[in-house]
Design a protein around this motif. Structure first.
Motif, PDB file in Angstrom:
ATOM      1  N   THR A   1       0.857  -1.144  -0.114  1.00 42.97           N
ATOM      2  CA  THR A   1      -0.121  -0.038   0.049  1.00 42.97           C
ATOM      3  C   THR A   1       0.951   1.295  -0.135  1.00 42.97           C
ATOM      4  N   GLY A   2       0.298   2.180  -0.788  1.00 43.29           N
ATOM      5  CA  GLY A   2       1.071   3.545  -0.666  1.00 43.29           C
ATOM      6  C   GLY A   2       1.996   3.521  -2.004  1.00 43.29           C
ATOM      7  N   VAL A   3       2.603   2.546  -2.388  1.00 39.29           N
ATOM      8  CA  VAL A   3       3.280   2.605  -3.644  1.00 39.29           C
ATOM      9  C   VAL A   3       3.015   1.501  -4.992  1.00 39.29           C
ATOM     10  N   LEU A   4       2.788   0.363  -4.488  1.00 39.85           N
ATOM     11  CA  LEU A   4       2.258  -0.555  -5.675  1.00 39.85           C
ATOM     12  C   LEU A   4       1.076  -1.116  -5.258  1.00 39.85           C
ATOM     13  N   GLY A   5       0.194  -1.145  -6.411  1.00 38.76           N
ATOM     14  CA  GLY A   5      -1.211  -1.566  -6.209  1.00 38.76           C
ATOM     15  C   GLY A   5      -2.146  -0.715  -5.877  1.00 38.76           C
ATOM     16  N   ALA A   6      -1.744   0.176  -4.834  1.00 33.23           N
ATOM     17  CA  ALA A   6      -2.564   1.485  -4.362  1.00 33.23           C
ATOM     18  C   ALA A   6      -1.845   2.449  -3.880  1.00 33.23           C
ATOM     19  N   SER A   7      -2.240   3.603  -4.298  1.00 30.33           N
ATOM     20  CA  SER A   7      -1.376   4.849  -3.805  1.00 30.33           C
ATOM     21  C   SER A   7      -2.241   6.152  -3.864  1.00 30.33           C
ATOM     22  N   LYS A   8      -1.748   7.000  -3.305  1.00 31.71           N
ATOM     23  CA  LYS A   8      -2.610   8.142  -3.204  1.00 31.71           C
ATOM     24  C   LYS A   8      -2.725   8.897  -4.531  1.00 31.71           C
ATOM     25  N   VAL A   9      -4.137   9.432  -4.817  1.00 32.78           N
ATOM     26  CA  VAL A   9      -4.190  10.346  -5.938  1.00 32.78           C
ATOM     27  C   VAL A   9      -5.281  11.426  -5.318  1.00 32.78           C
ATOM     28  N   ASN A  10      -4.529  12.486  -5.427  1.00 32.20           N
ATOM     29  CA  ASN A  10      -5.342  13.935  -4.827  1.00 32.20           C
ATOM     30  C   ASN A  10      -5.551  13.510  -3.471  1.00 32.20           C
ATOM     31  N   GLY A  11      -4.587  12.928  -2.828  1.00 28.44           N
ATOM     32  CA  GLY A  11      -4.891  12.711  -1.337  1.00 28.44           C
ATOM     33  C   GLY A  11      -5.637  11.340  -0.804  1.00 28.44           C
ATOM     34  N   GLU A  12      -6.288  10.682  -1.956  1.00 26.55           N
ATOM     35  CA  GLU A  12      -6.940   9.689  -1.451  1.00 26.55           C
ATOM     36  C   GLU A  12      -6.414   8.303  -2.025  1.00 26.55           C
ATOM     37  N   MET A  13      -6.398   7.235  -1.138  1.00 33.22           N
ATOM     38  CA  MET A  13      -5.715   5.960  -1.538  1.00 33.22           C
ATOM     39  C   MET A  13      -6.635   5.487  -2.753  1.00 33.22           C
ATOM     40  N   THR A  14      -6.108   5.170  -3.843  1.00 32.58           N
ATOM     41  CA  THR A  14      -6.727   4.598  -5.122  1.00 32.58           C
ATOM     42  C   THR A  14      -6.174   3.477  -5.685  1.00 32.58           C
ATOM     43  N   ALA A  15      -6.847   2.590  -6.259  1.00 27.98           N
ATOM     44  CA  ALA A  15      -6.392   1.326  -6.877  1.00 27.98           C
ATOM     45  C   ALA A  15      -5.218   2.009  -8.022  1.00 27.98           C
ATOM     46  N   ARG A  16      -4.279   1.514  -8.091  1.00 24.02           N
ATOM     47  CA  ARG A  16      -3.376   1.810  -9.195  1.00 24.02           C
ATOM     48  C   ARG A  16      -1.889   1.142  -9.223  1.00 24.02           C
ATOM     49  N   GLY A  17      -1.561   0.674 -10.466  1.00 23.92           N
ATOM     50  CA  GLY A  17      -0.684  -0.351 -10.339  1.00 23.92           C
ATOM     51  C   GLY A  17       0.756   0.333  -9.837  1.00 23.92           C
ATOM     52  N   PHE A  18       1.328   1.244 -10.735  1.00 25.89           N
ATOM     53  CA  PHE A  18       2.343   2.028 -10.118  1.00 25.89           C
ATOM     54  C   PHE A  18       1.838   3.712  -9.775  1.00 25.89           C
ATOM     55  N   PRO A  19       2.549   4.179  -8.869  1.00 30.02           N
ATOM     56  CA  PRO A  19       2.084   5.559  -8.283  1.00 30.02           C
ATOM     57  C   PRO A  19       2.015   6.534  -9.359  1.00 30.02           C
ATOM     58  N   SER A  20       1.277   7.675  -9.106  1.00 30.52           N
ATOM     59  CA  SER A  20       1.225   8.806 -10.320  1.00 30.52           C
ATOM     60  C   SER A  20       2.372   9.623 -10.452  1.00 30.52           C
ATOM     61  N   TRP A  21       3.470   9.747  -9.538  1.00 28.26           N
ATOM     62  CA  TRP A  21       4.497  10.272  -9.882  1.00 28.26           C
ATOM     63  C   TRP A  21       5.522   9.710 -10.727  1.00 28.26           C
ATOM     64  N   ILE A  22       5.287   8.504 -11.053  1.00 36.17           N
ATOM     65  CA  ILE A  22       6.139   7.777 -11.861  1.00 36.17           C
ATOM     66  C   ILE A  22       5.612   7.327 -13.296  1.00 36.17           C
ATOM     67  N   THR A  23       4.279   7.669 -13.665  1.00 37.38           N
ATOM     68  CA  THR A  23       3.498   7.655 -14.868  1.00 37.38           C
ATOM     69  C   THR A  23       3.252   8.777 -15.713  1.00 37.38           C
ATOM     70  N   LEU A  24       3.473   8.870 -16.980  1.00 32.69           N
ATOM     71  CA  LEU A  24       2.976   9.748 -17.928  1.00 32.69           C
ATOM     72  C   LEU A  24       1.881   9.274 -19.003  1.00 32.69           C
ATOM     73  N   PRO A  25       0.779   9.998 -18.997  1.00 32.32           N
ATOM     74  CA  PRO A  25       0.480  11.293 -17.841  1.00 32.32           C
ATOM     75  C   PRO A  25       0.364  10.703 -16.421  1.00 32.32           C
ATOM     76  N   SER A  26       0.427  11.602 -15.517  1.00 29.43           N
ATOM     77  CA  SER A  26       0.435  11.612 -14.011  1.00 29.43           C
ATOM     78  C   SER A  26      -1.025  10.622 -13.603  1.00 29.43           C
ATOM     79  N   TYR A  27      -2.038  11.286 -14.291  1.00 26.84           N
ATOM     80  CA  TYR A  27      -3.380  10.655 -14.058  1.00 26.84           C
ATOM     81  C   TYR A  27      -3.531   9.662 -15.206  1.00 26.84           C
ATOM     82  N   GLN A  28      -4.478   8.652 -14.865  1.00 25.69           N
ATOM     83  CA  GLN A  28      -4.753   7.594 -15.615  1.00 25.69           C
ATOM     84  C   GLN A  28      -5.287   7.716 -16.766  1.00 25.69           C
ATOM     85  N   ASP A  29      -4.437   7.450 -18.202  1.00 28.25           N
ATOM     86  CA  ASP A  29      -5.070   7.843 -19.297  1.00 28.25           C
ATOM     87  C   ASP A  29      -4.212   6.797 -20.328  1.00 28.25           C
ATOM     88  N   LEU A  30      -4.936   5.653 -20.510  1.00 25.86           N
ATOM     89  CA  LEU A  30      -4.078   4.901 -21.404  1.00 25.86           C
ATOM     90  C   LEU A  30      -3.685   5.418 -22.694  1.00 25.86           C
TER      91      LEU A  30
END
Lengths: 277, 258
Positions: free
Chosen positions: A87-116
């Motif tokens: 939790t917090g890094v892989l599988g679920a990390s904070k998006v706009n302060g809220e813990m969200t299901a997400r493979g890799f965290p937004s600070w390492i993805t491009l775009p930072s928000y989910q946009d395949l």
């Protein structure tokens, strides 16, 4: 006065030609965008499989998430059947302060928000640039004959143990020795150019359903499309590992001198037999 | 001569600045239309280069019965809740008809029985979702080329558009239903079929009943499900968002061979 003394003990040399310098920095840009947009694409289905198809119940790797009894989200990383809370890094990390299901965290993805869709756009544009840039580099390596500087000599290979010991003690080649790539650099660059990057690129191409209709041998080579996706991912992390070690070496073996040589081409070496000031 | 300290400072600042710009600047950058145009231009390069290799006769790999996925994931719309579709499904699509029109010599409509009476092709192929996963399924249907020959394409027809039953979202001017389009050459590819059977069963609703497209050399989102109407057109510009498909109107590539 001290400036003049230093100048008398140090020799300015030309280290990197213009093609190497330009392709190096274009490569930095490409690899950064490719890694971050690649992780964005991975996040659309954050699991890896072996073989032709996705055996959803038996992934090699999954960055999944679970709902906890108190209603929040927990990240669960599964590798070959073994799960751990991430939790917090892989599988679920904070998006706009809220813990969200997400493979890799937004600070390492491009775009930072989910946009395949845009992640793919970034990835394929910079994949083309990466390949063209790499082709220019390889061509210049061949035309200039500098490729010979990447082949370790017999003497170098015989003394590889000493070279490894020196690197461990953070003692880097000086003087004449610093003019050329040392044996560890040569071997590393050869593995990257001949193995890691070609396998990475071919693994990416094998994921294309269009190209699979022409080069079905690629599927056999990797053992299926999902294996190719897994290998593509692993090679990307091999390249990331190289980059991290590379940056540490650049920092430890004279950061500013190294940076200058990769920007202006000028590298200062200290002449043999003189002590460090 | 330049002050070496200044030069050092410049190098350090430049490397710090460029990395932080890269990390924070890309999200707003991609919202700029000029930048999007450049970035999206890579699709044309990919299509042109793949086009050099993908002759019309090249087939996507086909697999054996043993390879068929025990669990074939259904994606996108799983069960359209549109009233007209629900009514058709209630009668096992006996009242459903496929309309074929646009730039054709002889517009026609076909029932499921009509389509089943036409020549068929059965293929076991790999379905690659844009998300990254793959499943293998067995598909039976009528080659799209056969249907196009029946209605006769007019010479100006360049694309085949598929209109689907499922509503994806409510928009200001009504509803956005799923739609897709392919080039004529891809429409005529031997493995491009209008499938009415999956894994020897009647095509189930999650996979697009009564009729879905199989376009084996491209990604899953190209393979329209719940097809109601097929139209031959000269340009895609005037249709919905103008990009040739629901997902294309949302930023995905029209050429999905990669």
């Amino acid at each position: 006065m001290s400036d003049r003394m230093m100048a008398s003990r140090k020799v300015r040399t030309r280290r990197h030609g213009i093609v190497v310098r330009i392709t190096h920095w274009v490569n930095v840009l490409c690899m950064t965008v490719l890694l971050m947009s690649g992780l964005q694409i991975f996040n659309a289905h954050p699991a890896l499989y072996w073989g032709t198809q996705s055996n959803f119940d038996h992934p090699i790797l999954r960055l999944g998430s679970e709902e906890t009894p108190d209603g929040s989200v927990k990240g669960v990383t599964t590798i070959a059947g073994h799960s751990a809370d991430s939790t917090g890094v892989l599988g679920a990390s904070k998006v706009n302060g809220e813990m969200t299901a997400r493979g890799f965290p937004s600070w390492i993805t491009l775009p930072s928000y989910q946009d395949l869709a845009d992640g793919r756009r970034w990835h394929f544009f910079f994949a083309w640039l990466f390949v063209l840039n790499g082709a220019v580099y390889l061509l210049s390596l061949i035309v200039s004959g500098h490729w010979r500087g990447m082949i370790p000599s017999g003497a170098q290979l015989r003394h590889i143990g000493g070279s490894i010991r020196d690197h461990m003690r953070l003692r880097f080649p000086k003087g004449e020795e610093a003019r050329t790539y040392n044996v560890l650099q040569r071997l590393t660059y050869l593995v990257l150019i001949l193995v890691v990057i070609p396998v990475l690129v071919l693994g990416g191409l094998t994921m294309s359903p269009g190209l699979d209709s022409v080069f079905s041998g690629l599927l056999d080579l990797f053992g299926g499309r999902q294996s190719a996706r897994t290998v593509h991912f692993l090679m990307a992390f091999a390249l990331l590992l190289f980059t991290l070690v590379h940056v540490v070496m650049v920092l430890l073996s004279g950061f500013l001198n190294n940076m200058r040589s990769m920007i202006t081409g000028t590298y200062v070496i200290e002449e043999e037999g003189r002590s460090d000031g | 001569m330049a002050d070496p300290m200044n030069r050092r400072g410049f190098l350090t600042r430049a490397s710090l600045l460029s990395s932080s710009l890269l990390l924070s600047g890309c999200d707003p950058l991609v919202q700029q239309s000029w930048f999007r145009n450049i970035l999206y231009g890579a699709e044309n390069v990919t299509r042109s280069v793949q086009g050099l290799f993908l002759s019309d006769a090249r087939l996507a790999p086909e697999y054996s019965e043993a390879d068929i996925s025990p669990k074939f994931r259904a994606n996108g719309t799983i069960r359209p809740d549109d009233d007209d579709y629900t009514a058709l499904a209630a009668d096992d699509f006996s009242n459903w008809k496929l309309e074929v029109g646009g730039l054709v010599e002889r517009p026609a409509s076909y029932s499921l029985a009509d389509l089943r009476g036409m020549p068929s092709r059965t293929q076991i192929t790999r379905h690659d979702c844009v998300e990254g996963w793959s499943c293998i399924g067995k598909w039976k249907g009528v080659p799209l080329a056969h249907v196009l020959d029946l209605v006769g394409l007019k010479p100006q027809a360049r694309f085949i558009v598929f209109y689907c039953a499922d509503t994806m979202e409510q928009t200001l001017d009504g509803e956005a239903k799923y739609y897709e389009s392919v080039a004529i050459a891809d429409a005529r590819h031997p493995q491009t079929i209008l499938a009415y059977e999956m894994n020897d069963q009647v095509l189930p609703i999650p996979h697009g009943a009564p009729l879905r497209l199989r376009l084996e050399r491209q990604l899953g989102y190209k393979m329209a499900k719940y097809i109601m109407k097929i139209e031959a057109v000269e340009s895609l510009k005037e249709i919905n968002g103008g990009n040739g498909g629901y997902w294309e109107d949302n930023g995905y590539e029209w050429y999905a061979g990669i």
